[in-house]
Scaffold this motif. Structure first.
Motif, PDB file in Angstrom:
ATOM      1  N   CYS A  93     -18.450   6.911  46.304  1.00 18.88           N
ATOM      2  CA  CYS A  93     -19.697   7.070  45.583  1.00 18.88           C
ATOM      3  C   CYS A  93     -20.879   8.351  45.021  1.00 18.88           C
ATOM      4  O   CYS A  93     -20.594   8.967  46.671  1.00 18.88           O
ATOM      5  N   THR A  94     -21.506   8.908  45.024  1.00 20.50           N
ATOM      6  CA  THR A  94     -22.117  10.822  44.460  1.00 20.50           C
ATOM      7  C   THR A  94     -24.207   9.805  45.568  1.00 20.50           C
ATOM      8  O   THR A  94     -24.379  10.779  46.013  1.00 20.50           O
ATOM      9  N   GLY A  95     -23.841   8.360  45.300  1.00 24.76           N
ATOM     10  CA  GLY A  95     -25.473   7.870  45.489  1.00 24.76           C
ATOM     11  C   GLY A  95     -26.698   8.750  44.804  1.00 24.76           C
ATOM     12  O   GLY A  95     -25.901   8.924  43.420  1.00 24.76           O
ATOM     13  N   GLY A  96     -27.228   8.490  44.995  1.00 26.97           N
ATOM     14  CA  GLY A  96     -28.731   9.053  44.356  1.00 26.97           C
ATOM     15  C   GLY A  96     -28.619   8.203  42.796  1.00 26.97           C
ATOM     16  O   GLY A  96     -28.099   7.531  42.362  1.00 26.97           O
ATOM     17  N   ALA A  97     -29.387   9.090  41.888  1.00 27.61           N
ATOM     18  CA  ALA A  97     -30.120   9.069  40.221  1.00 27.61           C
ATOM     19  C   ALA A  97     -28.902   9.264  39.570  1.00 27.61           C
ATOM     20  O   ALA A  97     -28.338  10.045  39.767  1.00 27.61           O
ATOM     21  N   ARG A  98     -28.291   8.454  38.948  1.00 29.01           N
ATOM     22  CA  ARG A  98     -27.154   8.257  38.073  1.00 29.01           C
ATOM     23  C   ARG A  98     -26.164   9.135  38.430  1.00 29.01           C
ATOM     24  O   ARG A  98     -25.704  10.194  38.469  1.00 29.01           O
ATOM     25  N   HIS A  99     -25.841   7.980  39.371  1.00 29.50           N
ATOM     26  CA  HIS A  99     -24.903   7.956  40.578  1.00 29.50           C
ATOM     27  C   HIS A  99     -23.476   8.364  39.700  1.00 29.50           C
ATOM     28  O   HIS A  99     -23.207   7.014  38.272  1.00 29.50           O
ATOM     29  N   ASP A 100     -22.326   9.142  39.955  1.00 26.60           N
ATOM     30  CA  ASP A 100     -21.182   8.181  39.805  1.00 26.60           C
ATOM     31  C   ASP A 100     -20.172   7.757  41.328  1.00 26.60           C
ATOM     32  O   ASP A 100     -20.286   7.792  42.055  1.00 26.60           O
ATOM     33  N   GLU A 101     -19.478   6.752  40.427  1.00 22.90           N
ATOM     34  CA  GLU A 101     -18.444   6.090  41.120  1.00 22.90           C
ATOM     35  C   GLU A 101     -17.524   5.483  41.233  1.00 22.90           C
ATOM     36  O   GLU A 101     -17.052   5.417  39.260  1.00 22.90           O
ATOM     37  N   VAL A 102     -16.157   5.218  41.675  1.00 24.98           N
ATOM     38  CA  VAL A 102     -15.037   4.301  41.522  1.00 24.98           C
ATOM     39  C   VAL A 102     -15.076   3.744  42.217  1.00 24.98           C
ATOM     40  O   VAL A 102     -15.128   4.396  43.642  1.00 24.98           O
ATOM     41  N   ASP A 103     -15.090   2.386  42.061  1.00 24.28           N
ATOM     42  CA  ASP A 103     -14.679   0.854  42.670  1.00 24.28           C
ATOM     43  C   ASP A 103     -13.471   0.547  42.925  1.00 24.28           C
ATOM     44  O   ASP A 103     -12.717   0.113  42.324  1.00 24.28           O
ATOM     45  N   PHE A 104     -13.038   0.308  44.356  1.00 28.49           N
ATOM     46  CA  PHE A 104     -11.563  -1.115  44.703  1.00 28.49           C
ATOM     47  C   PHE A 104     -12.284  -2.437  45.147  1.00 28.49           C
ATOM     48  O   PHE A 104     -13.032  -2.045  46.220  1.00 28.49           O
ATOM     49  N   GLU A 105     -12.882  -2.859  44.741  1.00 34.17           N
ATOM     50  CA  GLU A 105     -13.696  -4.419  45.412  1.00 34.17           C
ATOM     51  C   GLU A 105     -12.333  -5.583  45.309  1.00 34.17           C
ATOM     52  O   GLU A 105     -11.711  -5.864  44.038  1.00 34.17           O
ATOM     53  N   PHE A 106     -12.034  -5.914  46.187  1.00 32.44           N
ATOM     54  CA  PHE A 106     -10.865  -7.258  46.494  1.00 32.44           C
ATOM     55  C   PHE A 106     -12.195  -8.428  47.017  1.00 32.44           C
ATOM     56  O   PHE A 106     -12.575  -8.051  47.745  1.00 32.44           O
ATOM     57  N   LEU A 107     -12.065  -9.411  46.099  1.00 29.35           N
ATOM     58  CA  LEU A 107     -13.264 -10.751  45.803  1.00 29.35           C
ATOM     59  C   LEU A 107     -12.272 -12.005  46.584  1.00 29.35           C
ATOM     60  O   LEU A 107     -10.692 -12.005  46.113  1.00 29.35           O
ATOM     61  N   GLY A 108     -12.705 -12.378  47.670  1.00 33.80           N
ATOM     62  CA  GLY A 108     -11.613 -12.978  48.486  1.00 33.80           C
ATOM     63  C   GLY A 108     -11.708 -14.524  47.676  1.00 33.80           C
ATOM     64  O   GLY A 108     -12.060 -14.655  46.435  1.00 33.80           O
ATOM     65  N   ASN A 109     -11.202 -15.592  48.495  1.00 36.71           N
ATOM     66  CA  ASN A 109     -10.594 -16.592  48.263  1.00 36.71           C
ATOM     67  C   ASN A 109     -10.681 -17.796  48.531  1.00 36.71           C
ATOM     68  O   ASN A 109     -10.727 -17.812  50.010  1.00 36.71           O
ATOM     69  N   ALA A 110     -10.444 -18.837  48.252  1.00 32.80           N
ATOM     70  CA  ALA A 110     -10.223 -20.372  48.778  1.00 32.80           C
ATOM     71  C   ALA A 110      -9.216 -19.653  50.216  1.00 32.80           C
ATOM     72  O   ALA A 110      -9.002 -19.043  49.369  1.00 32.80           O
ATOM     73  N   SER A 111      -8.568 -20.665  50.459  1.00 32.29           N
ATOM     74  CA  SER A 111      -7.855 -20.378  51.184  1.00 32.29           C
ATOM     75  C   SER A 111      -6.136 -20.871  50.348  1.00 32.29           C
ATOM     76  O   SER A 111      -6.445 -21.963  49.784  1.00 32.29           O
ATOM     77  N   GLY A 112      -5.431 -19.559  50.477  1.00 30.15           N
ATOM     78  CA  GLY A 112      -3.945 -20.065  49.288  1.00 30.15           C
ATOM     79  C   GLY A 112      -4.174 -20.011  48.029  1.00 30.15           C
ATOM     80  O   GLY A 112      -3.688 -19.535  47.653  1.00 30.15           O
ATOM     81  N   GLU A 113      -5.389 -19.003  48.257  1.00 30.56           N
ATOM     82  CA  GLU A 113      -6.045 -18.917  45.895  1.00 30.56           C
ATOM     83  C   GLU A 113      -5.422 -17.466  46.492  1.00 30.56           C
ATOM     84  O   GLU A 113      -6.005 -17.063  47.382  1.00 30.56           O
ATOM     85  N   PRO A 114      -5.264 -16.868  45.265  1.00 33.13           N
ATOM     86  CA  PRO A 114      -5.204 -15.519  45.273  1.00 33.13           C
ATOM     87  C   PRO A 114      -6.257 -14.611  44.863  1.00 33.13           C
ATOM     88  O   PRO A 114      -7.525 -15.096  44.330  1.00 33.13           O
ATOM     89  N   TYR A 115      -6.532 -13.214  45.690  1.00 29.27           N
ATOM     90  CA  TYR A 115      -7.305 -12.211  45.583  1.00 29.27           C
ATOM     91  C   TYR A 115      -7.685 -11.763  44.541  1.00 29.27           C
ATOM     92  O   TYR A 115      -6.356 -11.973  43.484  1.00 29.27           O
ATOM     93  N   LEU A 116      -8.795 -11.142  43.898  1.00 28.40           N
ATOM     94  CA  LEU A 116      -8.482 -10.669  42.767  1.00 28.40           C
ATOM     95  C   LEU A 116      -9.372  -9.387  42.928  1.00 28.40           C
ATOM     96  O   LEU A 116     -10.359  -9.201  43.305  1.00 28.40           O
TER      97      LEU A 116
END
Ligand SMILES: *[C@@H]1O[C@H](CO)[C@@H](O)[C@H](O)[C@H]1NC(C)=O
Ligand SMILES: *[C@@H]1O[C@H](CO)[C@@H](O)[C@H](O)[C@H]1NC(C)=O
Length: 299
Positions: A93-116
């Motif tokens: 991420c560049t931060g600042g105004a009009r920023h550029d950013e590329v994300d990997f975000e792993f959303l957790g889950n209830a035990s036994g259910e798959p990540y997103l």
């Protein structure tokens, strides 16, 4: 005597090689803990770092250097068991105004259910380019390599070397492409129970805290252009074997999707992609964003 000299030389070379290998992975040297100081634990001489989330705080690392183009690889082992409400991330991420950013975000889950896996790309301050995936492996039992390749031609996200997403440089067609501002590299874990898991229906179970994700093998020594703050420009590593006279660009700087990459990507999209903003008619009733309708193979 010659033999022992050779032996000593051999040992010296070996020692230097070991030192170089050890020296190339050091989170303590390459990152600052910018949030949640006590919740970033360096292990194995800085070669590994564990970020944890508890009721008090999460944690975030920020690279000391900034980069303008690079191939950023990181191995991550996600929070095992109960992880609902948590988000573990790796992004630039560049931060600042009009920023550029590329994300990997792993959303957790209830035990036994798959990540997103939630991905997004911002250019010139505009995001709304979400693509989501399920994974073809359990990301909590082993480390896997997540990569962001960013060069003047395209941004490609990879998992263990398999391309899962491409954002081509269509600046000539009016789609802003990040190409001027240097980025920091970030890794973090935080609580987003209001939206992360099953649309916010499943909340964080604090009885299961702390939630711990482990990171290792950050190494950009020859695969990123380091921003020189003083000169206001980036220094790019030359290709290995480029010779002294002809400084060739490193291969990653030229990398684009070839036929095989497009085939693999379409396999991922067919089997593991669960959301693509390009296909969201409700959000974009007047037609998909411009980058979605430019045919593959042109850029
Ligand atoms: C770091 O990356 C460079 C270039 O990709 C490679 O030559 C070097 O062996 C890597 N170091 C380690 C310890 O993986
Ligand atoms: C959690 O598991 C459910 C049920 O398998 C799934 O629908 C959902 O996409 C998973 N991930 C998140 C972040 O909710």
């Amino acid at each position: 005597m010659r033999a022992s000299g050779l032996l000593r030389l051999g040992l010296l070379v070996l020692a230097l090689a070991v030192a170089a290998a050890v020296g190339s992975h050091d989170f303590r040297r390459d990152f600052d803990v910018v949030w949640g100081e006590g919740n970033a634990r360096f292990r194995d001489g800085g070669r590994q770092v564990e970020l944890s989330l508890d009721e008090r705080t999460g944690a975030r690392l920020q690279s000391k250097e900034r980069y303008l183009f690079g191939r950023f690889d990181l191995e991550i082992k996600l929070v095992p068991g109960e992880s609902a409400g948590t988000i573990t991330s790796f992004y630039i991420c560049t931060g600042g105004a009009r920023h550029d950013e590329v994300d990997f975000e792993f959303l957790g889950n209830a035990s036994g259910e798959p990540y997103l896996l939630h991905t997004n790309i911002f250019s010139d301050g505009k995001g709304e380019r979400e693509q989501q995936f399920v994974l073809w492996f359990d990301p909590t039992t082993d480390f896997h390599t997540y990569s962001i390749l960013w060069n003047p031609h395209n941004i490609i996200l990879y998992i263990d070397g398999t391309p899962i997403r491409v954002f081509r440089n269509n600046a000539a067609r009016g789609v802003p492409f990040p190409a001027r501002k240097p980025v920091h590299v970030f890794a973090s874990i935080w609580d987003a129970e209001d939206w992360a898991t099953q649309g916010g229906r499943v909340k964080t179970d604090w009885a299961s805290a702390p939630f711990v994700a482990a990171y290792r093998r950050y190494n950009v020594s020859s695969s990123a252009c380091v921003w020189d703050e003083g000169e206001g420009r980036a220094r790019c590593p030359a290709a290995a074997g480029g010779g002294r006279r002809r400084r060739r660009q490193a291969a990653w700087m030229e990398q684009k999707m070839d036929w095989w990459s497009w085939m693999t990507l379409s396999w991922v999209r067919m089997n593991y992609m669960v959301y693509d903003y390009c296909d969201d008619r409700r959000r974009f009733p007047h037609g998909s964003p411009p980058e979605c309708v430019i045919p593959i193979g042109r850029s």
